[in-house]
Design an enzyme around this catalytic site. Structure first.
Site, PDB file in Angstrom:
ATOM      1  N   LYS C  79       0.861  -1.197   0.000  1.00 56.35           N
ATOM      2  CA  LYS C  79       0.000   0.000   0.000  1.00 56.35           C
ATOM      3  C   LYS C  79       0.891   1.239   0.000  1.00 56.35           C
ATOM      4  O   LYS C  79       1.936   1.268   0.664  1.00 56.35           O
ATOM      5  CB  LYS C  79      -0.867  -0.040   1.254  1.00 56.35           C
ATOM      6  CG  LYS C  79      -1.889   1.074   1.407  1.00 56.35           C
ATOM      7  CD  LYS C  79      -2.715   0.819   2.676  1.00 56.35           C
ATOM      8  CE  LYS C  79      -3.772   1.894   2.865  1.00 56.35           C
ATOM      9  NZ  LYS C  79      -4.545   1.687   4.108  1.00 56.35           N
ATOM     10  N   SER C 154      -9.453   1.954   3.375  1.00 51.81           N
ATOM     11  CA  SER C 154      -8.595   2.686   2.463  1.00 51.81           C
ATOM     12  C   SER C 154      -7.638   1.796   1.673  1.00 51.81           C
ATOM     13  O   SER C 154      -7.101   2.259   0.661  1.00 51.81           O
ATOM     14  CB  SER C 154      -7.783   3.731   3.231  1.00 51.81           C
ATOM     15  OG  SER C 154      -6.980   3.119   4.200  1.00 51.81           O
ATOM     16  N   SER C 178      -9.633  -0.311   7.545  1.00 52.75           N
ATOM     17  CA  SER C 178      -9.060  -0.170   6.208  1.00 52.75           C
ATOM     18  C   SER C 178      -8.389  -1.386   5.607  1.00 52.75           C
ATOM     19  O   SER C 178      -8.025  -1.346   4.449  1.00 52.75           O
ATOM     20  CB  SER C 178      -8.060   0.991   6.210  1.00 52.75           C
ATOM     21  OG  SER C 178      -8.767   2.202   6.374  1.00 52.75           O
TER      22      SER C 178
END
Lengths: 95, 493, 485
Positions: C79, C154, C178
């Site tokens: 990420k 996210s 997330s």
């Protein structure tokens, strides 16, 4: 409660955000709604409750007083928008 | 009628109310939250890393020594040391503050409720301390005139500081300066700060207000900054107190504001109107754990605290019988106090050694700028050498005057005073026979002066003494020379 | 053989058997990315050359054959809020334009040392603030199961990449759900470890008291393997805990007889998509059939969690994001003076959701409001944590849905921030209490969208958590289903 536009401006200044008029309007409304939602916390009596400090009961994380870093100004300055030799250059600061 | 009233009332008397905030840079090897060096004077941004430069993703880890130093300072100033303490974020924007917040302490500082006894003008005044807490220093900004920008050096960012806040117990600029001097010496004794105001390792801001004498409510206060020496503190406070009283006496109003001391014009000026009031939004730093200080740790630290200035001064007075003035001068630097103790150990004549230290030794230190170091690392003359020197005087092996010569010769030499005396043939002449011979020679060579003496001139005695000194190259025992000269002069009749 | 579709443990076996090389595996994964990312947009930055270099090095080590980590030679996606040295890190924000980190996050160091191969940096909601990956400054990532839908957020990019076989596994972060919510949306496994289990050093901070790094994988065994590689004490992170890391993968078993599973009544309320509820209840039955004992429990302060979260997390975030000021890195606007430079740089650099949260966080910390909001929220947070402590007296793990609905349409919730926030209702309490939790697939809705089952464990009890998840997974076929990309 009623969040005012003046308060939004004050907070924007504290947060160093140059909001557009449109953003100010929108945020005033949105934040007012969100803060209103937060009021539900007032339904709870927390007068005897210690505030949360940490997820796990650990304390005292220390390091020894030793120099462990090598000087490397170049690496630090590599991303600087503006620099002057090994200084960061920034807009003039008025005392 | 009205005229009488005014005369009876007289002008309003005001008293000054002063509180001082000191930031002391700590003498740790590394910074408070990262392993960068705290060494002064390196190339800009060379003693920095992602942590102290506020890069994305970094996290702070607390330097244990900083906590130890904070506790030490607290114990030495009679504070309560918190069992539970927390670091907090103080949020504001400034280029020398890389994270956009300073990690400091707010609600749970490490020490509270202490005091310092400040002496001055023959009395002692207790100034209470509100709190002592740990925080990180900011970087430095330099104005670049060439292109109207600023240059930021983050070497200093993250250097550990102790913030020491006094209650507004101080009542005069002089008292303020004395408080600072006393506090500074304590920190130096504890070896946690070198107390250098000019270099910025010991900084002071002052809060000052005035109020009518006898009242208790606080007046409008001004915060004074840019005080870079003890003198500046005193002068700025004097100026500001006067300004307050003037303003109030003329019916004017004072603004609560921050003012900068201008050392050139010797006035205070309000800081450029702060466009935005500071709202620091303090909250406990979630990246740092609560600090729990246990009794054992406090006891350990307490045991490591050296004899503090007050105690040492008292001991110098009681154990060595020194007057307060000497004791004060000898204990307001730890290295000097250590030196003195060592010299007296070598030869027990405290008063005499005190005179030598405060006189000749201090002179040399000043000449060589050694007094600018926190601890003199290499003394130009060792305590043992000085002790020996005084012993030689006390044993009448050399005169006080000759001792000065020996002192100068001892500087930087590895030799003992005896060696130098022997080498230079400076041994004092004390035996009666030799002195009599010399005196007789001098009297014989100066008949005119002898007559003048007999005629009643005291002044000529000094001349004759001088001649004896000259003839013996100053080595003659002055008391004996005087005695014998007097004797011979009297005998001559 | 479909190389990109392999799991970590499968690839690990086959690499050692020399069925293919890491280089081939990595090439295959990149081919897959090329073939699919124009529709998914999971990646912000691809690191093909560096990855192939790492793969060659891994192949070298594999040939030499000494004690090797299970991750060696395995292509992993990261990420884009993890700092990766020398590889641009954007946090899906314009404010970090051009930023190339001078150091690696601790967890990156760990898996680098284990010999993993990095495919690239995946998309996220800007500064990890969001539940849909729509708040990225660059583009929204799309759900591989239906590209009109969000992948969740996210960690939407990482979830989509794992789901679409654009990597063998991925790392994400979880502050309010997330990892878990996008895992549910994309039909994969996602774990948020106990707060303090994994180092946060080198993760761009959002809410410091809640952020945690975690694995996003195709199955539970992979999740255990990845957790083993990243868990552990880090002296550079004061909040990381010094506790030994168990061998999670070896402890996996299907035997959960007698394990007490709590079902919180507050998590089954109206507003839930009926199919979600059905799938979760069926999953509970499967667990019961496996020998688990079902207990009804209550987490009474659940309804206050969102209010608490959006006060505390935004407060911390408003402070954490103050360093993005254009002075030392990132975007600097042209302006007439210092103050203007700050204000314009941040105005131009931050997206609307980030600005909204900074404003909210600044407000709740500001003079006069601290007690009413921040302090109050931290007190209620203590109550929420106590709910879990109490519940865990009566059960070993808690089972619940991960999200009230399956993946929503792109654009559906973005206009109403409060609505968006309310969709975090099942995941948020977990971050407030610091307990570990995992999401794994437990079915599909009638639109073919994955449904996630959430399992919540006691502090530092990832072992049991993974065991329960494993038992469930092995009793079902959900983990074998793949989207049609």
């Amino acid at each position: 409660m009623g969040l005012t536009r003046e308060e939004v401006q004050r907070v924007a200044m504290l947060a160093r955000l140059r909001l557009t008029a449109e953003e100010e309007n929108r945020l005033t409304e949105e934040l007012d709604g969100i803060l209103h939602y937060m009021d539900k916390l007032n339904a709870l009596d927390t007068s005897q409750v210690e505030p949360f400090t940490h997820a796990v009961d650990i304390v005292n994380a220390f390091r020894e007083d030793k120099v462990t870093n090598q000087p490397n100004a170049d690496a630090l300055l590599a991303n600087a928008p503006e620099k002057d030799e090994t200084f960061f250059r920034v807009p003039k600061i008025i005392e | 009628m009205a005229h009488e009233e005014t005369e009876r009332l007289g002008p309003m008397k005001y008293e000054a109310v002063i509180g001082l905030e000191v930031h002391a840079q700590l003498l740790t090897e590394s910074k408070i939250f990262c392993g960068c060096s705290t060494r002064f004077g390196s190339e800009p941004n060379s003693n920095t890393c992602p942590v102290c430069a506020g890069f994305p993703g970094v996290l702070p880890v607390l330097n244990k020594k900083v906590v130890e130093f904070a506790i030490r300072a607290g114990l030495a100033t009679h504070c309560q040391v918190a069992r539970s303490s927390r670091l907090a974020r103080k949020n504001y924007f400034y280029p020398d503050l890389p994270k956009g917040y300073q990690i400091s302490q707010y609600e749970l500082p490490v020490c509270t409720d202490g005091y310092i006894d400040v002496s001055g003008a023959g009395n002692s005044k207790r100034v209470r301390l509100t709190r002592i807490h740990m925080e990180e220093d900011a970087g430095k900004n330099i104005h670049d005139l060439r292109n109207d920008s600023s240059l930021v050096d983050l070497n200093r960012a993250g250097v550990p500081l102790l913030e020491i806040v006094s209650e507004p117990d101080i009542r005069s600029p002089e008292e303020a300066a004395n408080y600072l001097k006393t506090l500074r010496v304590i920190l130096q004794y504890l070896a946690i700060c070198d107390g250098n105001m000019e270099e910025g390792s010991f900084r002071c801001d002052a809060n000052v207000s005035v109020r009518p004498e006898g009242t208790t409510a606080l007046g409008t206060k001004a915060e004074l900054k840019n005080l870079n020496s003890f003198k500046a503190v005193e002068k700025a406070l004097e100026y500001e107190i006067h300004r307050h009283i003037e303003t109030l006496s003329n019916g004017g109003k004072l603004a609560q504001e921050t003012r900068l001391w201008d050392p050139d014009r010797e006035v205070t000026r309000p800081m450029r109107t702060k466009e935005f009031a500071h709202d620091y939004r303090y909250f406990p730093d979630p990246d740092l754990l609560p600090l729990v200080i246990d009794y054992n740790w406090i006891a350990e630290i307490r045991a490591s605290i050296p004899e503090l200035p007050d105690a040492r001064k008292a001991r110098f007075m009681s154990q060595y019988g020194l007057p307060a003035y000497d004791a004060e001068l000898l204990t307001n630097r730890k290295d000097v106090a250590d030196y003195f103790d060592a010299a007296v150990k070598a030869h027990s004549n405290p008063k005499s050694i005190s005179n030598w230290v405060m006189g000749d030794l201090f002179r040399v230190l000043k000449e060589r700028k050694l007094d600018e170091q926190l601890y003199v690392m290499t003394w130009p003359i060792q305590p043992s050498q000085l002790g020996e020197l005084v012993r030689l005087i006390d044993e009448e092996k050399i005169s006080g005057k000759i001792a000065k010569t020996v002192f100068d010769a001892l500087l930087d030499s590895g030799q003992s005073p005896q060696e130098i005396v022997a080498q230079k043939g400076l041994e004092q002449v004390s035996d009666t026979e030799s002195i009599e011979k010399v005196v007789e020679q001098i009297l014989a060579a100066n008949p005119k002066q002898v007559s003048e003496y007999k005629a009643g001139s005291e002044k000529v005695f000094g001349f004759l003494v001088g001649q004896v000194m000259k003839a013996t190259k100053g080595r003659v025992n002055p008391q004996k020379a005087n005695e014998i000269l007097k004797q011979k002069l009297t005998q001559a009749f | 053989m479909n190389l990109p579709a392999l799991t970590v443990h499968e690839a690990k076996e086959k690499l050692r058997k020399r069925e293919f090389s890491s280089h081939e595996l990595t090439e295959a994964v990149f081919d897959r990315i090329t073939a699919t990312d124009d529709r998914i947009h999971a990646y912000v930055t691809l690191c093909r050359e560096a990855a192939l270099e790492q793969a060659r090095y891994a192949d070298d080590r594999l040939r030499k054959g000494n004690d090797l980590s299970p991750l060696i030679g395995i292509p992993i996606a990261i990420k884009d809020n993890f700092l990766t040295r020398g590889v641009r890190t954007t946090c899906a924000s314009k404010i970090l334009a051009g930023f190339i980190p001078p150091y690696d996050a601790a967890t990156i160091n760990a898996i680098r040392a284990a010999g993993a191969v990095f495919t690239g940096k995946t998309n996220l909601d800007e500064f990890a603030m969001g539940s849909s990956a729509e708040n990225s400054a660059f583009f929204p990532t799309r759900n591989p199961w239906n590209t009109d839908r969000v992948p969740g957020g996210s960690s939407g990019g990482s979830a989509a990449a794992v789901s679409a076989d654009q990597c063998i596994a991925a790392l994400g972060t979880d502050t309010g759900g997330s990892i878990r919510q996008p895992a549910a949306c994309c039909g994969i496994v996602g774990l948020k470890p106990t707060y303090g289990r994994v180092s946060r050093y080198g993760i761009i901070a959002f809410a410091s008291s809640m952020d945690q790094v975690g694995p996003m994988t195709k199955d539970v065994r992979d999740c255990a393997l990845l957790l083993e590689a990243i868990a552990g004490h880090d002296p550079a992170d004061s909040t990381s805990v010094n506790r030994p890391v168990p061998n999670y993968s070896e402890a996996l078993t299907r035997d959960i007889k007698g394990t007490r599973l709590g079902i919180p009544k507050e998590y089954f309320v109206s507003g839930m998509q009926p199919e979600v509820e059905k799938a979760v209840r069926r999953a509970i039955q499967v667990l019961e059939k496996n020998g688990a004992v079902i207990e009804d429990i209550s987490l009474p302060h659940t309804e206050y969690a969102i209010a608490v979260y959006y006060i505390v997390a935004t407060a911390e975030a408003s402070s954490n994001l103050a360093r993005y000021d254009g002075m030392r890195y990132g975007h600097r606007a042209r302006a007439k003076d210092l103050t203007e430079t700050y204000m314009l740089s941040r105005e131009e650099g931050f997206g609307p959701e980030v600005k909204r949260r900074i404003m909210l966080g600044t407000y709740v910390l500001s003079a006069g409001y601290y007690d009413a909001y921040y302090l109050k929220a931290q007190q209620v947070r203590a109550l929420i944590k106590k709910d879990f402590d109490d519940a865990f007296q009566r059960c070993d793990a808690i089972v619940a849905p991960t999200a009230p609905t399956t993946a929503f349409q792109i654009g559906e919730k973005i206009q109403d921030p409060l609505q968006m926030y309310l969709s975090d209702i099942y995941t948020i309490s977990i971050n407030l209490a610091g307990v570990p939790a995992l999401s794994l697939p437990c079915g599909f809705d009638s639109d073919g969208l994955p449904i996630g089952l959430q399992i919540i464990g006691k502090h530092f009890d990832e072992l049991n958590l993974l065991r329960v998840a494993y038992a469930y997974e092995r009793s079902t076929e959900w983990h074998t289903k793949k989207p049609n990309v």
